[in-house]
Motif scaffolding. Sequence first.
Motif, PDB file in Angstrom:
ATOM      1  N   LEU A   1      23.905   8.061  11.919  1.00 24.97           N
ATOM      2  CA  LEU A   1      24.319   8.218  10.524  1.00 24.97           C
ATOM      3  C   LEU A   1      25.201   7.068  10.044  1.00 24.97           C
ATOM      4  O   LEU A   1      25.040   6.589   8.917  1.00 24.97           O
ATOM      5  N   TYR A   2      26.133   6.586  10.888  1.00 24.99           N
ATOM      6  CA  TYR A   2      26.958   5.432  10.463  1.00 24.99           C
ATOM      7  C   TYR A   2      26.037   4.266  10.128  1.00 24.99           C
ATOM      8  O   TYR A   2      26.250   3.528   9.169  1.00 24.99           O
TER       9      TYR A   2
ATOM     10  N   SER B   1      23.917   4.576   6.958  1.00 27.06           N
ATOM     11  CA  SER B   1      24.772   4.307   5.799  1.00 27.06           C
ATOM     12  C   SER B   1      24.960   2.807   5.605  1.00 27.06           C
ATOM     13  O   SER B   1      24.922   2.309   4.478  1.00 27.06           O
TER      14      SER B   1
ATOM     15  N   ARG C   1      17.929   6.313   2.289  1.00 23.47           N
ATOM     16  CA  ARG C   1      17.815   7.039   3.551  1.00 23.47           C
ATOM     17  C   ARG C   1      16.402   7.579   3.743  1.00 23.47           C
ATOM     18  O   ARG C   1      15.820   7.497   4.829  1.00 23.47           O
ATOM     19  N   GLU C   2      15.832   8.096   2.655  1.00 23.45           N
ATOM     20  CA  GLU C   2      14.494   8.677   2.732  1.00 23.45           C
ATOM     21  C   GLU C   2      13.456   7.622   3.146  1.00 23.45           C
ATOM     22  O   GLU C   2      12.590   7.884   3.970  1.00 23.45           O
ATOM     23  N   GLU C   3      13.586   6.423   2.581  1.00 21.08           N
ATOM     24  CA  GLU C   3      12.659   5.337   2.952  1.00 21.08           C
ATOM     25  C   GLU C   3      12.786   4.998   4.433  1.00 21.08           C
ATOM     26  O   GLU C   3      11.794   4.771   5.122  1.00 21.08           O
TER      27      GLU C   3
ATOM     28  N   ARG D   1      33.387   1.527  15.147  1.00 23.64           N
ATOM     29  CA  ARG D   1      33.469   2.980  15.393  1.00 23.64           C
ATOM     30  C   ARG D   1      32.620   3.369  16.597  1.00 23.64           C
ATOM     31  O   ARG D   1      33.037   4.150  17.447  1.00 23.64           O
TER      32      ARG D   1
ATOM     33  N   ARG E   1      30.578 -19.726   3.912  1.00 26.81           N
ATOM     34  CA  ARG E   1      31.363 -18.500   4.084  1.00 26.81           C
ATOM     35  C   ARG E   1      31.203 -17.966   5.503  1.00 26.81           C
ATOM     36  O   ARG E   1      32.170 -17.548   6.131  1.00 26.81           O
TER      37      ARG E   1
ATOM     38  N   GLY F   1      25.724  10.978  15.227  1.00 34.86           N
ATOM     39  CA  GLY F   1      26.737  10.366  14.365  1.00 34.86           C
ATOM     40  C   GLY F   1      26.531   8.856  14.264  1.00 34.86           C
ATOM     41  O   GLY F   1      26.604   8.281  13.167  1.00 34.86           O
ATOM     42  N   HIS F   2      26.234   8.209  15.387  1.00 33.75           N
ATOM     43  CA  HIS F   2      26.011   6.753  15.375  1.00 33.75           C
ATOM     44  C   HIS F   2      24.826   6.409  14.482  1.00 33.75           C
ATOM     45  O   HIS F   2      24.865   5.439  13.730  1.00 33.75           O
TER      46      HIS F   2
ATOM     47  N   ASN G   1      27.785  -6.191  -2.108  1.00 34.64           N
ATOM     48  CA  ASN G   1      27.487  -6.701  -3.451  1.00 34.64           C
ATOM     49  C   ASN G   1      27.556  -8.221  -3.555  1.00 34.64           C
ATOM     50  O   ASN G   1      27.317  -8.771  -4.624  1.00 34.64           O
ATOM     51  N   ASP G   2      27.904  -8.892  -2.473  1.00 38.41           N
ATOM     52  CA  ASP G   2      27.950 -10.359  -2.487  1.00 38.41           C
ATOM     53  C   ASP G   2      26.542 -10.928  -2.500  1.00 38.41           C
ATOM     54  O   ASP G   2      25.596 -10.284  -2.031  1.00 38.41           O
TER      55      ASP G   2
ATOM     56  N   GLU H   1      21.895   1.369   4.130  1.00 39.44           N
ATOM     57  CA  GLU H   1      21.709   1.775   2.732  1.00 39.44           C
ATOM     58  C   GLU H   1      22.510   0.915   1.755  1.00 39.44           C
ATOM     59  O   GLU H   1      22.140   0.785   0.589  1.00 39.44           O
TER      60      GLU H   1
END
Lengths: 327, 95
Positions: free
Chosen positions: A94-95, A98, A107-109, A167, A27, A91-92, A37-38, A101
């Motif tokens: 945070l992207y 995410s 996020r806490e870890e 982004r 792949r 912001g970067h 989820n793959d 995650e």
Amino acid sequence: MYTQALNNPAVEAGVEDEEKLAAFQARIDREEKIEPNDWMPAAYRKTLVRQISQHAHSEVVGMLPEGNWVTRAPSLKRKAILLAKIQDEGGHGLYLYSAAETLGVSREELVDQLLTGKAKYSSIFNYPTLNWADVGAVGWLVDGAAIMNQIPLCRCSFGPYSRAMIRICKEESFHQRQGYDLLVAMMKGTAEQQEMVQDAVNRLWWPALMMFGPSDKDSKHSAASMKWKIKRFTNDELRQKFVDATVPQAKVLGISLPDIDLKLNEETGHWEHGEPDWDEFYNTIQGNGICNKQRMKDRIKAHEDGAWVREAAQAYAAKQAAKKSAA
Amino acid sequence: MSEQATPLWEVFIRARNGMSHRHAGSVHAADAEMALQAARDVYTRRGEGLSIWVVPSAAIIANDPDEKGEMFEPTASKIYRHPTFYELPDEVANM
């Protein structure tokens, strides 16, 4: 780059189902994106969690050296620009958190790993910003180096990381240009202002080159990352691209770069450059750079000072939810 | 860590009127109002949106990627659902 600690020896090569492994590699070879989820090998997941989270930590810690200058920006225009840039860095982060995650880490870890020193961030943010020209030099050189690294990451095989990088790259170009613009303005100023620019560049040039990580001959992590198309170019290839792009910009600016070995190879068209001080690099990664302790202290304080806000927000949300279900 | 985890929200943004909302990313927030605020700050700093939806991530139901064969394969054999399946007489230039 923002993930230099990945250049340490690889950790694990767990036992994986050969058939699944081959299908996965096929792949990747077809340039298909891998989504959260793959099925993926455990080592691929682990490498990505480390790389993406280190990248996120670097963005967040990177707000500190620039934040140092917000209250002392020389004009309202420069202050507004600097604030916008720092907000982007947040912001970067945070992207990227995410994206990490989606691989099954909270996020806490991730924040905990940064604050306990378990996770690394880029060595560059452990250097101080001593004069106003440093803000410009950070934009031009540090964000410039980051862009070199991040453009190929837009094609990374892991979908969420690739989308976050697209982004980020769109916004990063503003960062580099505002830095260069700041330096151009200072070079049109007094002799003293021009000296400030040269001083900032002298201090930040080598740390910027170190951002690409150790030389290829000492980098142990590249092979697997290249095979999985997390990484597309080696450290030295990216460093060379950066030097080639930056030397002409320095000339236009009217400053010199602090490398006596810098010379154009007429045959290859590339600028040959000297070696960064790798002892300084490893020392900084190990936590002994100029500002490591200050940066961690500031991050921990910000996190602890914000604890009551997070708690209050959750208590309020719980109260509202209870009211709603009672009504 | 004694702190409770802050819930995760998925963010969807309509870039312009006439377009549908598209997934932009996610944010953590204690409640819906704060999630909207955070989504605005994180995903629309440069005029990227006219409308934002936030949805608790836990509320999204997704299909199992391991079963995507059964889920999507049947459409592959129904080529008659595409206009190119039909050959037009040469006399009919466009349809």
